[in-house]
Write a protein that holds these residues in place. Structure first.
Motif, PDB file in Angstrom:
ATOM      1  N   LEU A  24       0.834  -1.203   0.000  1.00  0.00           N
ATOM      2  CA  LEU A  24       0.000   0.000   0.000  1.00  0.00           C
ATOM      3  C   LEU A  24       0.871   1.257   0.000  1.00  0.00           C
ATOM      4  CD1 LEU A  24      -2.868   1.243   0.346  1.00  0.00           C
ATOM      5  CD2 LEU A  24      -2.381   1.257   2.779  1.00  0.00           C
ATOM      6  N   TYR A  25       1.896   1.276   0.884  1.00  0.00           N
ATOM      7  CA  TYR A  25       2.784   2.447   0.884  1.00  0.00           C
ATOM      8  C   TYR A  25       3.447   2.577  -0.481  1.00  0.00           C
ATOM      9  CZ  TYR A  25       2.880   0.534   5.685  1.00  0.00           C
ATOM     10  OH  TYR A  25       2.557  -0.056   6.865  1.00  0.00           O
ATOM     11  N   ALA A  26       3.781   1.423  -1.081  1.00  0.00           N
ATOM     12  CA  ALA A  26       4.513   1.448  -2.356  1.00  0.00           C
ATOM     13  C   ALA A  26       3.693   2.134  -3.436  1.00  0.00           C
ATOM     14  CB  ALA A  26       4.874   0.028  -2.784  1.00  0.00           C
ATOM     15  N   VAL A  27       2.394   1.811  -3.515  1.00  0.00           N
ATOM     16  CA  VAL A  27       1.583   2.393  -4.592  1.00  0.00           C
ATOM     17  C   VAL A  27       1.345   3.881  -4.318  1.00  0.00           C
ATOM     18  CG1 VAL A  27      -0.721   1.798  -3.724  1.00  0.00           C
ATOM     19  CG2 VAL A  27      -0.347   1.984  -6.154  1.00  0.00           C
ATOM     20  N   ILE A  28       1.161   4.241  -3.065  1.00  0.00           N
ATOM     21  CA  ILE A  28       0.935   5.654  -2.748  1.00  0.00           C
ATOM     22  C   ILE A  28       2.201   6.482  -3.011  1.00  0.00           C
ATOM     23  CG2 ILE A  28       0.425   7.282  -0.875  1.00  0.00           C
ATOM     24  CD1 ILE A  28      -1.376   5.076   0.314  1.00  0.00           C
ATOM     25  N   LEU A  29       3.318   5.967  -2.509  1.00  0.00           N
ATOM     26  CA  LEU A  29       4.584   6.679  -2.667  1.00  0.00           C
ATOM     27  C   LEU A  29       4.937   6.880  -4.144  1.00  0.00           C
ATOM     28  CD1 LEU A  29       6.624   7.736  -0.616  1.00  0.00           C
ATOM     29  CD2 LEU A  29       7.919   5.620  -0.886  1.00  0.00           C
ATOM     30  N   THR A  30       4.752   5.829  -4.954  1.00  0.00           N
ATOM     31  CA  THR A  30       5.141   5.950  -6.362  1.00  0.00           C
ATOM     32  C   THR A  30       4.181   6.849  -7.126  1.00  0.00           C
ATOM     33  OG1 THR A  30       4.054   3.822  -6.688  1.00  0.00           O
ATOM     34  CG2 THR A  30       6.468   3.836  -6.630  1.00  0.00           C
ATOM     35  N   ILE A  31       2.892   6.835  -6.774  1.00  0.00           N
ATOM     36  CA  ILE A  31       1.968   7.762  -7.443  1.00  0.00           C
ATOM     37  C   ILE A  31       2.384   9.198  -7.122  1.00  0.00           C
ATOM     38  CG2 ILE A  31      -0.402   8.652  -7.502  1.00  0.00           C
ATOM     39  CD1 ILE A  31      -1.422   5.827  -7.239  1.00  0.00           C
ATOM     40  N   ILE A  32       2.776   9.421  -5.865  1.00  0.00           N
ATOM     41  CA  ILE A  32       3.148  10.776  -5.456  1.00  0.00           C
ATOM     42  C   ILE A  32       4.360  11.298  -6.236  1.00  0.00           C
ATOM     43  CG2 ILE A  32       4.123  12.111  -3.519  1.00  0.00           C
ATOM     44  CD1 ILE A  32       2.287  10.578  -1.658  1.00  0.00           C
ATOM     45  N   ILE A  33       5.325  10.435  -6.529  1.00  0.00           N
ATOM     46  CA  ILE A  33       6.535  10.940  -7.193  1.00  0.00           C
ATOM     47  C   ILE A  33       6.414  11.035  -8.716  1.00  0.00           C
ATOM     48  CG2 ILE A  33       8.116  10.203  -5.354  1.00  0.00           C
ATOM     49  CD1 ILE A  33       8.862   7.809  -7.104  1.00  0.00           C
ATOM     50  N   THR A  34       5.224  10.751  -9.270  1.00  0.00           N
ATOM     51  CA  THR A  34       5.095  10.832 -10.739  1.00  0.00           C
ATOM     52  C   THR A  34       5.008  12.300 -11.192  1.00  0.00           C
ATOM     53  OG1 THR A  34       2.708  10.540 -10.531  1.00  0.00           O
ATOM     54  CG2 THR A  34       4.019   8.568 -11.018  1.00  0.00           C
ATOM     55  N   PRO A  35       5.288  12.542 -12.489  1.00  0.00           N
ATOM     56  CA  PRO A  35       5.431  13.916 -12.988  1.00  0.00           C
ATOM     57  C   PRO A  35       4.220  14.816 -12.760  1.00  0.00           C
ATOM     58  CG  PRO A  35       6.174  12.346 -14.629  1.00  0.00           C
ATOM     59  CD  PRO A  35       5.590  11.548 -13.522  1.00  0.00           C
ATOM     60  N   ASP A  36       2.999  14.262 -12.814  1.00  0.00           N
ATOM     61  CA  ASP A  36       1.816  15.113 -12.680  1.00  0.00           C
ATOM     62  C   ASP A  36       1.467  15.430 -11.231  1.00  0.00           C
ATOM     63  OD1 ASP A  36       1.278  15.754 -15.241  1.00  0.00           O
ATOM     64  OD2 ASP A  36      -0.067  14.059 -15.618  1.00  0.00           O
ATOM     65  N   VAL A  37       2.147  14.790 -10.282  1.00  0.00           N
ATOM     66  CA  VAL A  37       1.852  15.055  -8.879  1.00  0.00           C
ATOM     67  C   VAL A  37       3.000  15.867  -8.264  1.00  0.00           C
ATOM     68  CG1 VAL A  37       1.087  14.044  -6.700  1.00  0.00           C
ATOM     69  CG2 VAL A  37       0.537  12.912  -8.843  1.00  0.00           C
ATOM     70  N   LEU A  38       3.936  15.207  -7.606  1.00  0.00           N
ATOM     71  CA  LEU A  38       5.020  15.956  -6.975  1.00  0.00           C
ATOM     72  C   LEU A  38       6.006  16.512  -8.011  1.00  0.00           C
ATOM     73  CD1 LEU A  38       5.270  16.501  -3.979  1.00  0.00           C
ATOM     74  CD2 LEU A  38       7.009  14.721  -3.837  1.00  0.00           C
ATOM     75  N   GLY A  39       6.070  15.837  -9.162  1.00  0.00           N
ATOM     76  CA  GLY A  39       6.951  16.299 -10.232  1.00  0.00           C
ATOM     77  C   GLY A  39       6.595  17.703 -10.704  1.00  0.00           C
ATOM     78  N   LYS A  40       5.328  18.078 -10.505  1.00  0.00           N
ATOM     79  CA  LYS A  40       4.877  19.427 -10.889  1.00  0.00           C
ATOM     80  C   LYS A  40       5.487  20.468  -9.973  1.00  0.00           C
ATOM     81  CE  LYS A  40       0.651  19.613 -13.456  1.00  0.00           C
ATOM     82  NZ  LYS A  40      -0.682  19.085 -13.411  1.00  0.00           N
TER      83      LYS A  40
END
Lengths: 286, 156
Positions: A56-72
């Motif tokens: 669960l942490y893995a999917v949340i953490l990786t979604i967060i670091i994608t370009p449209d989220v934290l990458g912005k």
């Protein structure tokens, strides 16, 4: 299908693409290390519990670091995880499912004799798992969801369904988004919800043993929560309830993926094509 | 007869090795399994995995590779077969942990969702609501059929 394979071949090619591969795999490795260090946490809530797992942490953490989220926000992050790494991750989901699928097979293989002995009631109630489609598809359509409905309602969306949806549509598709809605909700809140269902189910007037079989939905935590609640409500049958639930759960573990491939997915697609135009008259289909 | 493409399989093999290493490192950290204990099981995973991909690519049936892979592992670990004890010695929970194999999958999945994350956020609450109806559906569906069949068999 042939188009998909071509994409996989192009994407996973390592020649001249090691840079891209390194960024993706090292990011995943770092995420896995962090998540495993946090470890499994479980809290009791009402009749069930909340389970927090590394996956669960893995999917949340990786979604967060994608370009449209934290990458912005942090432009530098895009240099590590850009849309191109996201694309490469698509075929890697399928590859990384291999150890999971092998493990899953080795967990249910030893249970085959129990299932052969279980009898017709156990086998037939497996078809009840298609109830997800009949009950949830119309509601998902009423809510205005489109192809998301397919992934969301085809089953209770545990790991075997992840494999089937991932390989049939890709997890970056509308069907994949739908799958993830049910998968994540189930991972976080499934045990609580099934804990409530197990406890209140008796109010439906159905026999405790029928409800016990229904507790075996193909997820160990959901089965544990629902059967434990049911056994608490009907203490005089508690041993039989727990045994029925565990057997049914094993059976769903074996049949689940094949139920989705051969019946669930064709059925939900058929039903979608019939119901979608009727229910979503106003909205144009994409 | 369809043919297997050597380059695709070489890539898959490389990717499986990388994934295997990540799973084993995760297993060491999360579940205390020394990598030397896990490595034989992981080699079996890779062999079964490649066999599953080959079956999908060669057979005309519309079954995902993962379906074949799980089936191979399931059949080989049925207690009727001599392979069961042997394989479970290397693939048991003390060698390769099930939860540990899930973490990398969800890490790759999360990154691939990056392609579609804006759309996911838009329908978020609807999907959560649908999930609860899905749970209710499988529970009631199974319970109603079980009730009917158990009555028919005179067991309740």
């Amino acid at each position: 299908m042939s188009e998909k394979k071509f994409i996989e071949k192009e994407l996973t090619r390592t020649k001249g693409r090691w840079n891209r591969h390194l960024k993706l795999h090292i990011t995943v490795l770092a995420v896995v290390i962090i998540c495993e260090l946090i470890g499994v946490h479980k809290f009791s809530v009402g009749p069930g519990f909340i389970v927090l797992l590394p996956l669960l942490y893995a999917v949340i953490l990786t979604i967060i670091i994608t370009p449209d989220v934290l990458g912005k926000v942090f432009k530098g992050l895009k240099r590590v995880v850009s849309m191109q790494e996201c694309e490469l991750a698509v075929p890697l989901v399928m590859i990384s499912l291999v150890p999971l699928a092998v493990k899953y097979g080795t967990l249910v293989g030893p249970a085959v004799p129990i299932i052969i002995k279980a009898g017709p009631a156990f086998v037939l109630q497996e078809f009840g798992n298609l109830g997800t489609i009949f009950l949830a598809l119309p509601i998902a359509l009423l809510l205005g969801l489109k192809r998301e409905c397919i992934g969301a309602t085809v089953s209770i969306c545990r790991e075997p369904t992840l494999a089937v949806i991932g390989e049939s549509y890709g997890l970056d598709s509308a069907e994949g988004r739908g799958f993830f809605g049910t998968y994540i909700t189930g991972t976080v809140l499934g045990a609580i919800f099934f804990g409530l269902l197990g406890g209140f189910g008796i109010a439906s007037g159905l026999h405790p043993l029928a409800l016990a079989m229904a507790c075996g939905v193909g997820s160990a935590s959901m089965m544990t929560a629902s059967s434990a609640s049911l056994a608490t409500v009907v203490p005089e049958m508690s041993d039989k309830i727990l045994a029925f639930a565990a057997t049914s759960n094993l059976l769903t573990g074996v049949t689940g993926m094949y139920m989705v491939i051969f019946i669930g997915l064709p059925l939900v697609n058929k039903l979608y094509s019939v119901l979608q135009p009727k229910i979503q008259k106003g909205g144009r289909a994409k | 007869m369809k043919k297997l493409d050597a380059e695709t399989y070489l890539s898959r093999f490389k990717m499986l090795v990388i994934v295997g290493i990540i799973v084993m490192i995760g297993g060491r950290i999360g579940y205390g399994i020394p990598i030397t204990h896990a490595v034989v099981g992981m080699i079996f995973c890779i062999i079964i995995g490649l066999a599953g991909f080959a079956l999908r690519d060669l057979l005309p049936l519309k079954i995902p590779a993962i379906g074949y892979i799980m089936l191979i592992a399931l059949i080989l670990t049925m207690p009727y077969l001599a392979t069961a004890d042997f394989l479970l010695k290397y693939l048991g929970q003390s060698k390769i942990n099930f939860l540990g194999t899930c973490t990398p999958v969800l890490a790759y999945a999360g990154i691939s969702i990056g392609l579609t994350v804006i759309k996911l956020a838009k329908s978020g609450w609807k999907l959560i609501l649908v999930a609860f109806v899905v749970f209710l559906g499988t529970f009631l569906g199974s319970a109603i059929i079980a009730q009917f069949v158990l009555k028919l068999l005179g067991e309740i």
